[in-house]
Structures are given as C-alpha cells and as structure tokens.
Design an enzyme around this catalytic site. Structure first.
Site, PDB file in Angstrom:
ATOM      1  N   TYR A 135       0.875  -1.175   0.000  1.00 27.27           N
ATOM      2  CA  TYR A 135       0.000   0.000   0.000  1.00 27.27           C
ATOM      3  C   TYR A 135       0.915   1.229   0.000  1.00 27.27           C
ATOM      4  O   TYR A 135       2.096   1.115  -0.325  1.00 27.27           O
ATOM      5  CB  TYR A 135      -0.886  -0.119   1.255  1.00 27.27           C
ATOM      6  CG  TYR A 135      -2.068   0.801   1.307  1.00 27.27           C
ATOM      7  CD1 TYR A 135      -3.051   0.766   0.332  1.00 27.27           C
ATOM      8  CD2 TYR A 135      -2.206   1.697   2.362  1.00 27.27           C
ATOM      9  CE1 TYR A 135      -4.144   1.618   0.404  1.00 27.27           C
ATOM     10  CE2 TYR A 135      -3.311   2.546   2.441  1.00 27.27           C
ATOM     11  CZ  TYR A 135      -4.269   2.512   1.458  1.00 27.27           C
ATOM     12  OH  TYR A 135      -5.347   3.347   1.529  1.00 27.27           O
ATOM     13  N   ARG A 188      -5.905  10.506 -11.063  1.00 30.37           N
ATOM     14  CA  ARG A 188      -5.260  11.177  -9.923  1.00 30.37           C
ATOM     15  C   ARG A 188      -4.832  10.103  -8.933  1.00 30.37           C
ATOM     16  O   ARG A 188      -5.489   9.836  -7.934  1.00 30.37           O
ATOM     17  CB  ARG A 188      -6.241  12.168  -9.281  1.00 30.37           C
ATOM     18  CG  ARG A 188      -5.602  13.179  -8.365  1.00 30.37           C
ATOM     19  CD  ARG A 188      -6.241  13.162  -6.990  1.00 30.37           C
ATOM     20  NE  ARG A 188      -5.862  11.969  -6.256  1.00 30.37           N
ATOM     21  CZ  ARG A 188      -6.560  11.409  -5.284  1.00 30.37           C
ATOM     22  NH1 ARG A 188      -7.705  11.901  -4.917  1.00 30.37           N
ATOM     23  NH2 ARG A 188      -6.139  10.327  -4.646  1.00 30.37           N
ATOM     24  N   LYS A 206      -5.853  -1.762  -2.731  1.00 24.93           N
ATOM     25  CA  LYS A 206      -7.006  -1.489  -1.850  1.00 24.93           C
ATOM     26  C   LYS A 206      -7.750  -2.788  -1.563  1.00 24.93           C
ATOM     27  O   LYS A 206      -8.174  -3.037  -0.436  1.00 24.93           O
ATOM     28  CB  LYS A 206      -7.958  -0.492  -2.521  1.00 24.93           C
ATOM     29  CG  LYS A 206      -7.378   0.907  -2.710  1.00 24.93           C
ATOM     30  CD  LYS A 206      -7.653   1.819  -1.538  1.00 24.93           C
ATOM     31  CE  LYS A 206      -6.917   3.151  -1.684  1.00 24.93           C
ATOM     32  NZ  LYS A 206      -7.026   4.010  -0.513  1.00 24.93           N
ATOM     33  N   GLU A 278     -12.141   5.249  -6.746  1.00 22.40           N
ATOM     34  CA  GLU A 278     -10.829   5.540  -6.162  1.00 22.40           C
ATOM     35  C   GLU A 278      -9.956   6.337  -7.118  1.00 22.40           C
ATOM     36  O   GLU A 278      -9.807   5.968  -8.285  1.00 22.40           O
ATOM     37  CB  GLU A 278     -10.146   4.209  -5.834  1.00 22.40           C
ATOM     38  CG  GLU A 278      -8.892   4.335  -5.000  1.00 22.40           C
ATOM     39  CD  GLU A 278      -9.178   4.728  -3.566  1.00 22.40           C
ATOM     40  OE1 GLU A 278     -10.047   4.099  -2.928  1.00 22.40           O
ATOM     41  OE2 GLU A 278      -8.519   5.665  -3.073  1.00 22.40           O
ATOM     42  N   ASP A 279      -9.408   7.405  -6.625  1.00 22.15           N
ATOM     43  CA  ASP A 279      -8.390   8.169  -7.347  1.00 22.15           C
ATOM     44  C   ASP A 279      -8.843   8.656  -8.729  1.00 22.15           C
ATOM     45  O   ASP A 279      -8.086   8.628  -9.702  1.00 22.15           O
ATOM     46  CB  ASP A 279      -7.067   7.386  -7.405  1.00 22.15           C
ATOM     47  CG  ASP A 279      -6.424   7.293  -6.010  1.00 22.15           C
ATOM     48  OD1 ASP A 279      -7.067   7.715  -5.032  1.00 22.15           O
ATOM     49  OD2 ASP A 279      -5.292   6.810  -5.905  1.00 22.15           O
ATOM     50  N   ASP A 301     -13.913   6.729  -1.988  1.00 19.11           N
ATOM     51  CA  ASP A 301     -12.992   6.563  -0.864  1.00 19.11           C
ATOM     52  C   ASP A 301     -12.246   7.849  -0.549  1.00 19.11           C
ATOM     53  O   ASP A 301     -11.985   8.164   0.610  1.00 19.11           O
ATOM     54  CB  ASP A 301     -12.002   5.453  -1.245  1.00 19.11           C
ATOM     55  CG  ASP A 301     -11.125   5.042  -0.098  1.00 19.11           C
ATOM     56  OD1 ASP A 301     -11.612   5.018   1.040  1.00 19.11           O
ATOM     57  OD2 ASP A 301      -9.947   4.705  -0.347  1.00 19.11           O
ATOM     58  N   ASP A 302     -11.871   8.598  -1.578  1.00 13.91           N
ATOM     59  CA  ASP A 302     -11.073   9.808  -1.360  1.00 13.91           C
ATOM     60  C   ASP A 302     -11.910  10.928  -0.767  1.00 13.91           C
ATOM     61  O   ASP A 302     -11.403  11.765  -0.034  1.00 13.91           O
ATOM     62  CB  ASP A 302     -10.447  10.252  -2.681  1.00 13.91           C
ATOM     63  CG  ASP A 302      -9.599   9.143  -3.263  1.00 13.91           C
ATOM     64  OD1 ASP A 302      -8.592   8.789  -2.632  1.00 13.91           O
ATOM     65  OD2 ASP A 302      -9.977   8.587  -4.319  1.00 13.91           O
ATOM     66  N   ASN A 443      -0.529  11.676  -0.160  1.00 13.58           N
ATOM     67  CA  ASN A 443       0.241  10.449  -0.380  1.00 13.58           C
ATOM     68  C   ASN A 443       0.903  10.473  -1.754  1.00 13.58           C
ATOM     69  O   ASN A 443       0.421  11.170  -2.633  1.00 13.58           O
ATOM     70  CB  ASN A 443      -0.705   9.242  -0.298  1.00 13.58           C
ATOM     71  CG  ASN A 443      -1.321   9.117   1.076  1.00 13.58           C
ATOM     72  OD1 ASN A 443      -0.626   9.148   2.064  1.00 13.58           O
ATOM     73  ND2 ASN A 443      -2.642   8.999   1.125  1.00 13.58           N
TER      74      ASN A 443
END
Ligand SMILES: O=C([O-])CC(=O)C(=O)O
Ligand SMILES: [Mg+2]
Length: 587
Positions: A135, A188, A206, A278-279, A301-302, A443
């Site tokens: 991760y 992203r 994930k 996600e992202d 999630d973000d 991150n």
C-alpha cells in the site's frame, strides 16, 4: 430490450446491446439466445499441476501426505512437509533481505499469484511491516513503474476498445460471486497525478486490504481500471506503457463509458455489489458520486473514506485537547475531494452534536486552494464543490497568510503537493495553540505536506500529528513521538465488510459517520498518552469488526439492509464473516 423496467433497469446503456438479463438472471444467461454471447464456464476439481498452479488453493509444501495422494500430487513436490507457519517465517526472511521497497512489493505480488492464503497470512500477521509495501507509499512507485514490472493482469482492464462490450468483459473475469469492486480511471493516483492505466496498482492494493484488514474473501474482490487514455506525456512516450496510447477521452465519450460500466456492473452482479470509486480526478469524482449514489451501492474513498478516518482522529484528539468540534477552527490546504469531503463530514458531525445548522457549522471550516483562501468574493469562479466553503473574508493569497488570518486550531493538508507545510506555517499555527493538530494527508510520502520530524521539531514537540503515509517515530530532546497514520485504510475495509454482511443496498453519509464513530471508540487513553489519535494497525481486524458492526447497525436502522433477520450481535456476526488465511484441509 428491457422495455418496461424501472430505474433498476440494468440494460439501457445501448439499446442494440446483444446481452441482457431477466429479473433474476444474474449472469444474463437465461436471456441469451442463439445470437447472444455467453461465457462457457465450468466447475472442476483441481488436482495435480493445476492445483499447484491455482493460487487460491495452492499450499506449496504444506500439502499433507493424504492430500498428496488424493489430489495426484505425488512426485510433483519434494518430500518435505512445511507448515504454514514455517513457510511464513521463510518468506518473511526472504522479503526482509530485499533492500528496495519495490523489490519487496514484487516479491509480495509474486506470492499472491502463487499462494494467495500465504500472501494474506503474511499481510495479516505482519500488517504494520507490510502495509507500506503493498500500500502507500510503495504502491505509488509500483504504479509509476507498473509497465516495467508488469507480470500479470491482476484485475480487469476496461478501455475505450471495450465500449459496447463491457458486460461481456465482466463475464470474462474468472470469479463470479463478486461483492466489492474498486475502480479507478487512473487520473489522480495518490498525489502522483495521471498514471493512466498503470493506476491498476491502486485497486489491487485497496482490495488486498479489504481482505487482509476487513476479512472480505479475496474471490469476492474485483479490481477494475477504466482506461480512457492518459495525458501523462512521459507514459505516452514510455515504450513499456501498458495502456491506450492516446489523450484522455472527456465529456460525453467519458461519461458514456462510465455509464456502460456502472450499468453492466449492476446487471451482472445485482443490487448489492459495492463499488468504491478511487483516485478519480476532482472534475469527475464529485459528479460520478452524485450521479450513481441514488441508483448504486457506491462511495468515493477519497471523499468519504478519508473524511471518516479524519473525523475519527479529530474526535479522538478532542479527548486530549478538550472542547467540542464546534469549538475548533479548521483550515485545509487543498479544496478537492479529500478537503471538501472531510470538511462536510466534520460539519455534519457538528450539527449532530450541537444542534447547529449545517450553514453555521460550515463557517468554522476554511479552505485554501492554489489561488489562496476560498472566500465569498471568489464565488463566481469557484468549482461547485468549493462554493459551500466560500465565507466572507478579505482575500489571502497563500497558506501562511491564511493561517495568520484564520488562526486555525486544526491544520489539514489534502492538496497532493508535498513540502507545503513550511517551517513558517507550522511555527505560525504553533504560536497561538498549545497543542495544534496537524494532519499531512497527501500520499505517498513524497507528497506529504511535511514530515513527522518537521511537524514535531517546528512545533517544539507540541503538535498532535498524523499523516496519510506512514512515518517512523521521531526522537526529540530525548522524547519519542509516534505519529499516527490518518489513512482511509482504517475505514474502507471495515466499512465494506459492514455493507456486504448486512446486504445494504445504498451508502448514506450516516453510515460513514457510524464508521468514524466506531473507529474513534477504539482509541484508548493509552493510545492518547502516546500521542496516537488512531489505534495501531496491529489490531485492525478487531477494529474492522467494530466498524463493520457500526455500519451494519446504521444500515438496518435506515432500512437499507437486506440480510434478514438482523443478527442480534453484529460484532460477533462481523467476526464470523471474516476470511481467515489459514490453510483449509482438502478432502
Ligand atoms: O491510497 C491511499 O493511501 C489513500 C488515498 O486514498 C489516496 O491518497 O488517494
Ligand atoms: Mg485514493
């Protein structure tokens, strides 16, 4: 087709589509006629070489004598029997010998491909050591180099080439009973930007956490990458790039592909498939979430996962610094998914705790974006997700000026840009706060707003600090500070388990609040005394069971749960649902 079905109509992507499903026809096979394509799949008992090559059943040298007889393994293995514990010990020794984190990552991925249970045994038993490998931060580097280190697909790739065929693509996946999908379009990836198709590392990582941390079975997890191209020139010119070599499709073309995907997902897996976005880039993330949250079981999630983990950390830290949420002033650097998502959940919790109106609660929360403080006078030019946070104030051009003007008690970095909490900024927040809360959430480590050492040094050891990616403990004038990891990894595995085990059909913000509260309740005085605002990842499976129970309880309360009757003891039920990586005995 499906002329007269309602909102849950699953097949209206393309009226010429050749595949469809009836009301209970999960795989679309009953509707298939001669001209329609189905996947012929069969169930066989694995034995011999095919058993050794099947990662979900392979046990390496841990096959017993009896299993070697009954499953035609004689001679295919050396004579020794090695228990799972010994295999684990041997592999940990091997992995620790690699110096580069990326080598450790590749060794772990190879293990997952060879022997899935052993992979999860390692991850569960050594979570604090291996989380930074599978991760953040290592997964970020893995995505950047994904083409060069590519070995096998790991998830489902849906590109513009699959337009019109996405349902068939889903059927190509070798597992049928999927419960959780994590999907990215790679635009992203963490704070690293557009990594196109190579973003696949993120859904893979994930979902490994869904299993190791949350106990969702690996066979029920499906990583998906939607490839609509990339605007990353470096990747477009990289001879080993694995994705479509074109600029990103946008607008209608983009939304049509996403819609076909979301429709096919529900058609293929039914109402209770959980989809985690996600992202995605800001400009799509909010819109996709708003569009699908009323018809699908989805969350971002973000936006929401990160919000829940941060809220939990804040609620826990109030036990140290005192006051209620509403007594604090929050300043965010970064007004995208994480920033506005966290801000909204904090405001919601404030209204729950103090009878404040949402508007009033929002006034305690300020955002800074690349153009400075988000204020009323900028409202016309602001993206819609920033507008609720544009308060009356004179403009401030940067973070330092904003800190001096707003005097936050809590400073949160969510901009994806590293090194932005400078000495001046941290000294400024520390000048009027006895214990400033500083969260550097971006991150991977390279994008963190500051390091743990910087936060502790520049605040003279007074900051309550946590970061998105892990930092080692810091010793300052003989005192050791242990930074917490404020990462959505605390939330989504348990959240997903709660949703799956209750058979919830929609995600509501109240369920996110329940997850945050459950996590905050796991922070003990002992943790707080050490400066930790999160419990250690070591106990994550216990924590996930609590989160799952909290989320499920809320889903039942809201009438969104379909797993009936409701189990009386939801924590015990959550624990009983959790996948264990211990080898099974074969008949
Ligand atoms: O993946 C992580 O470590 C946290 C996260 O969602 C992000 O940074 O986008
Ligand atoms: Mg993310």
């Amino acid at each position: 087709m499906a002329e007269s079905r309602d909102e849950s109509s699953l097949v209206d992507v393309d009226s010429n589509s050749t595949v469809g499903g009836g009301v209970h026809d999960v795989y679309g096979e009953d509707r298939a006629t001669e001209d329609q394509i189905v996947t012929p799949w069969s169930v066989t008992v694995a034995s011999g070489c095919s058993l050794l090559r099947d990662p979900s059943y392979n046990k390496g040298l841990a096959f017993t004598e009896k299993e070697r007889d009954t499953h035609y393994l004689r001679g295919l293995l050396p004579p020794v029997y090695l228990s799972q514990e010994l295999q684990e010990k041997r592999l940990m020794i091997n992995i620790r010998q690699y110096e580069a984190p990326l080598q450790k990552y590749m060794a772990m991925m190879d293990l997952e491909e060879r022997n899935e249970r052993l992979f999860y045994k390692l991850l569960v038993d050594h979570v604090e050591e291996l989380l930074p490998i599978v991760y953040t931060p290592t997964v970020g580097e893995a995505c950047q180099k994904y083409g060069s280190i590519y070995r096998r697909p790991q998830g489902l790739y849906i590109s513009l080439k699959e337009k019109g065929k996405i349902l068939e693509v889903l059927k190509n996946w070798y597992e049928k009973n999927i419960q959780v999908i994590v999907v990215t379009d790679g635009e992203r990836i963490l704070g690293l930007g557009d990594l196109g198709c190579q973003g696949m590392g993120i859904p893979v990582g994930k979902l490994a956490l869904y299993t190791a941390l949350g106990g969702v079975r690996p066979s029920a997890c499906l990583p998906v990458t939607i490839d609509v191209g990339t605007n990353n020139e470096k990747l477009l010119n990289d001879e080993f790039y694995i994705g479509l070599r074109q600029k990103r499709a946008t607008g209608q073309e983009y939304y049509d592909l996403l819609h076909e995907f979301m429709t096919a997902v529900k058609q293929n897996y039914g109402e209770k498939i959980l989809v985690q976005f996600e992202d995605f880039a800001n400009h799509n993330a909010f819109e996709l979430l708003a569009k699908y949250s009323s018809t699908h079981l989805v969350f971002n999630d973000d936006i929401q996962g990160t919000a829940a983990v941060v809220l939990a950390g804040l609620v826990a830290s109030l036990k140290v610094i005192g006051g209620t949420l509403a007594d604090h002033t929050f300043l965010f650097l970064g007004a995208g998914e994480a920033g506005t998502g966290i801000a909204e959940l904090i405001a919601l919790e404030m209204t729950k705790q103090s009878n404040k109106l949402l508007e009033e609660a929002r006034e305690k929360i300020w955002l800074v974006d690349s153009k400075g403080l988000v204020v009323k006078s900028r409202i016309e030019s602001l993206q819609h997700f920033k507008k609720p946070w544009a308060h009356e104030h004179e403009p401030k051009k940067d973070l330092l000026d904003a800190v001096k003007a707003i005097k936050p008690t809590v400073l949160i970095g969510t901009s994806g840009v590293g090194k932005t909490f400078t000495k001046e900024v941290i000294e400024a927040v520390s000048s009027y706060n006895k214990k400033p809360i500083i969260l550097a959430l971006s991150n991977p480590t390279s994008q963190s707003e500051c390091t743990a050492e910087e936060a502790y040094t520049w605040s003279q050891g007074r900051a309550i600090f946590a970061s998105g990616s892990p930092f080692d403990p810091v010793t300052l004038n003989g005192k050791t500070f242990t930074p917490g990891q404020s990462n959505n990894a605390y939330i989504f595995p348990g959240f997903g388990l709660g949703v799956v085990m209750s058979g919830a059909i929609r995600v509501r913000n109240e369920m996110m609040l329940a997850a945050a509260e459950a996590l905050a309740n796991q922070v003990t005085q002992e943790h707080l005394d050490k400066g930790l605002i999160y419990p250690p990842f070591r106990s994550i499976r216990k924590i996930s069971a609590q989160i799952a129970a909290g989320v499920a309880r809320k889903a039942y309360e809201l009438g969104l749960a379909t797993q009936l009757p409701r189990p009386a003891d939801l924590v015990a039920f959550a624990e009983s649902c959790m996948y264990s990586p211990v080898y099974r005995n074969y008949r």
